[in-house]
Design an enzyme around this catalytic site. Structure first.
Site: not given
Ligand SMILES: *Cc1c(COP(=O)(O)O)cnc(C)c1O
Length: 392
Positions: A191-193, A189
């Site tokens: 916002i993930k790393n 997603h």
């Protein structure tokens, strides 16, 4: 490279709590797929899966449309259903608990440690019963759950574990990367790393489970992997069991391949910013960071989470977030405890105070801006704004 923002409703001064790092190589990689004549699942997905195996040390990986899709397939493959209980924290993203519920099973919430926000062997042990089939620990904010005691407990009671590693790409436990052993679910997603826009990946060392996932992710067809000669699946593939449609398209996998090349750089940047936050927040009495991870732990610094001391600050967390927003600082809320949300308040009979640490945190928690393209100056700006808001 700075990309022109074309559809952002926010002012240029607004610092969001997260923003994906997209560079020219990422765009070229997606472009190449778009003009190749093959944009759905194919060679790029296979390459991304292979690269994730190399990065995590997992023998098998399956690309999917989201981590939620991965969790859905795993619950299905493990046969979780009516009468079963699944232990997970209430301090998590709702997707896991929704899927447990939709599978007809009952979520059982283990309380989290007050300062790591993660379940422990002891809190899980308090939730054991004959009906428990599965434990889903969440590696929170980029730190790792203390897995060894939990695995021992699960072995002793013949319960399975699936690790929610949505926050944990690049983190490690006792020197071993998250995802290397057992079964883990990662999320891509935005916002993930790393991101693929939307996407997820199951990493597992269980070849039978992976075969089942391969089938279930694509209509239940009995041809396992991408066939290089036909590009997609053999036309004569047959339905072995009813399945879903959760395959990761190549145009997204290409972005994942390109992003994964920079994961070490991203996480190093995240760590430097997080350490600066910790330093600068030392003299802000009303802000309580999470427990620092042990020296040897590999932390992916997915989120920079703090708790507002609402007594000392004399304002609610909501008011605090609103004040920061007025000052052009975005914040996130990871997470409002699942058992305090309307549906679960109405359907699960959890008495107030049963999950003391979860509830304490659910009222006070917020995520400050943290993403690789942020600068040290941005961190100073956030902390100075926090001080200003709290002084009012
Ligand atoms: C983001 C997230 C998920 C879900 O990931 P998706 O790819 O959006 O489905 C699951 N669990 C946790 C803890 C998350 O933060």
């Amino acid at each position: 490279m700075t990309l022109k923002k074309t559809n952002s409703p926010l002012s240029d001064d607004f610092l969001p709590f997260s923003r994906p790092s997209i560079n020219a190589q990422d765009i070229l990689a997606v472009n190449e797929v778009l003009t190749s004549g093959w944009i759905t699942t194919g060679s790029k997905n296979a390459e991304f899966e292979k690269n994730m195996c190399e990065y995590t040390g997992s023998p098998y990986a399956v690309g999917l449309t989201s981590a939620t899709a991965g969790m859905h397939l795993l619950l299905k493959a493990l046969g979780i259903g009516k009468g079963d209980e699944v232990i997970t924290p209430s301090m998590t993203w709702v997707s896991t608990v929704n899927l447990i519920t939709l599978a007809g099973a009952t979520p059982v919430f283990a309380d989290v440690d007050k300062d790591t926000l993660m379940i422990t062997k002891d809190s899980v042990e308090n939730c054991l019963s004959k009906r428990v089939k599965l434990i889903i620990p969440v590696h929170f904010a980029g730190a790792s759950v203390d897995m060894d005691p939990l695995k021992q407990l699960a072995r002793d009671h013949k319960i399975k574990i699936i690790e929610d590693a949505a926050h944990a790409l690049g983190s490690s436990y006792k020197g071993v990367p998250t995802g290397a052993f057992g079964t883990s679910v990662f999320s891509f997603h935005p916002i993930k790393n790393i991101t693929t826009g939307e996407g997820g990946m199951i990493c597992s060392d269980d070849s039978e489970l992976i075969q089942r996932i391969q089938r279930l992710k694509f209509h239940g067809l009995g041809v396992d992997s991408f066939d290089r000669n036909t590009q997609g699946r053999l036309p004569q593939a047959q339905v072995i069991e009813p399945g879903f449609k959760y395959n990761l398209p190549d145009m997204l996998a290409a972005l994942g391949i390109s992003q994964l090349k920079r994961i070490a750089v991203f996480n190093k940047k995240r760590e430097a910013l997080a350490r600066l936050y910790l330093e600068l927040l030392k003299d802000v009495d009303q802000i309580i960071p999470l427990a620092p991870p042990p020296e040897e732990a590999g932390h992916s610094w997915h989120l920079f989470i703090v708790r507002l001391d609402i007594e000392k600050a004399a304002m609610t967390r909501g008011q605090f977030m609103e004040e920061l927003k007025k000052n052009n600082i975005g914040t996130g809320l990871h997470f409002r405890a699942v058992h305090l949300q309307k549906y679960y308040r109405d359907t699960l009979d959890i008495p107030p105070g049963a999950l003391v640490n979860t509830e304490w945190n659910s009222k006070r928690i917020l995520s400050l801006p943290l993403f690789p393209d942020m600068t040290e100056k941005d961190v100073h700006r956030v902390v100075n704004t926090i001080k200003k808001v709290l002084k009012k």
